[in-house]
Design a protein around this motif. Structure first.
Motif, PDB file in Angstrom:
ATOM      1  N   MET A  76     -24.519  24.574   9.018  1.00  0.00           N
ATOM      2  CA  MET A  76     -23.653  24.118   7.558  1.00  0.00           C
ATOM      3  C   MET A  76     -22.408  23.427   8.155  1.00  0.00           C
ATOM      4  N   SER A  77     -22.015  22.527   7.402  1.00  0.00           N
ATOM      5  CA  SER A  77     -20.939  21.440   7.658  1.00  0.00           C
ATOM      6  C   SER A  77     -19.682  22.451   7.699  1.00  0.00           C
ATOM      7  N   ASP A  78     -18.903  21.864   8.337  1.00  0.00           N
ATOM      8  CA  ASP A  78     -17.548  22.216   8.535  1.00  0.00           C
ATOM      9  C   ASP A  78     -16.544  21.485   7.398  1.00  0.00           C
ATOM     10  N   ILE A  79     -16.149  22.274   6.678  1.00  0.00           N
ATOM     11  CA  ILE A  79     -15.419  21.489   5.373  1.00  0.00           C
ATOM     12  C   ILE A  79     -13.798  22.039   5.676  1.00  0.00           C
ATOM     13  N   LYS A  80     -13.007  21.011   5.608  1.00  0.00           N
ATOM     14  CA  LYS A  80     -11.507  21.166   5.652  1.00  0.00           C
ATOM     15  C   LYS A  80     -10.873  20.224   4.438  1.00  0.00           C
ATOM     16  N   ILE A  81      -9.670  20.335   4.388  1.00  0.00           N
ATOM     17  CA  ILE A  81      -8.889  19.663   3.516  1.00  0.00           C
ATOM     18  C   ILE A  81      -8.453  18.104   4.159  1.00  0.00           C
ATOM     19  N   CYS A 121      -6.227  12.661   1.629  1.00  0.00           N
ATOM     20  CA  CYS A 121      -6.047  12.461   0.392  1.00  0.00           C
ATOM     21  C   CYS A 121      -5.950  13.681  -0.452  1.00  0.00           C
ATOM     22  N   GLY A 122      -6.073  14.857   0.431  1.00  0.00           N
ATOM     23  CA  GLY A 122      -5.921  16.170  -0.096  1.00  0.00           C
ATOM     24  C   GLY A 122      -7.309  16.838  -0.616  1.00  0.00           C
ATOM     25  N   THR A 167     -13.013  13.007  12.162  1.00  0.00           N
ATOM     26  CA  THR A 167     -13.302  11.925  10.951  1.00  0.00           C
ATOM     27  C   THR A 167     -13.453  13.035   9.886  1.00  0.00           C
ATOM     28  N   PHE A 168     -13.210  12.432   8.524  1.00  0.00           N
ATOM     29  CA  PHE A 168     -13.319  13.382   7.397  1.00  0.00           C
ATOM     30  C   PHE A 168     -14.357  12.149   6.596  1.00  0.00           C
ATOM     31  N   SER A 169     -15.306  12.936   6.059  1.00  0.00           N
ATOM     32  CA  SER A 169     -15.873  12.163   4.906  1.00  0.00           C
ATOM     33  C   SER A 169     -16.116  13.049   3.858  1.00  0.00           C
ATOM     34  N   ALA A 170     -15.786  12.226   2.491  1.00  0.00           N
ATOM     35  CA  ALA A 170     -15.898  13.242   1.383  1.00  0.00           C
ATOM     36  C   ALA A 170     -17.100  13.957   1.031  1.00  0.00           C
ATOM     37  N   VAL A 171     -17.186  15.048   0.426  1.00  0.00           N
ATOM     38  CA  VAL A 171     -18.290  15.908  -0.015  1.00  0.00           C
ATOM     39  C   VAL A 171     -18.811  15.098  -1.197  1.00  0.00           C
TER      40      VAL A 171
END
Length: 65
Positions: A1-6, A10-11, A24-28
């Motif tokens: 499962m993906s690691d989800i963070k804020i 952009c919040g 890196t952050f990529s939008a869900v």
């Protein structure tokens, strides 16, 4: 499962990855969310079926004694 963070930029909730020491952050996407919900529904259905079968078996065992 993906690691989800804020996301600090952009919040919003985003998938979080660290590759070569770089964060890196990529939008869900809605697609991703629907896919995960579908997987969870299938898993819950299997669990429910197993629980019902075990309850039925338990009742049968109780009625024999």
């Amino acid at each position: 499962m993906s690691d989800i963070k804020i996301c600090p930029t952009c919040g919003a909730k985003a998938k979080y990855k660290v590759k070569d020491g770089k964060e890196t952050f990529s939008a869900v996407q809605d697609e991703d969310a629907f896919k995960k919900v579908g997987q969870l529904k299938k898993a819950m259905q299997k669990f429910k079926e197993k629980a019902e079968a075990l309850e039925k078996e338990l009742e049968e065992l109780k009625s024999k004694t």
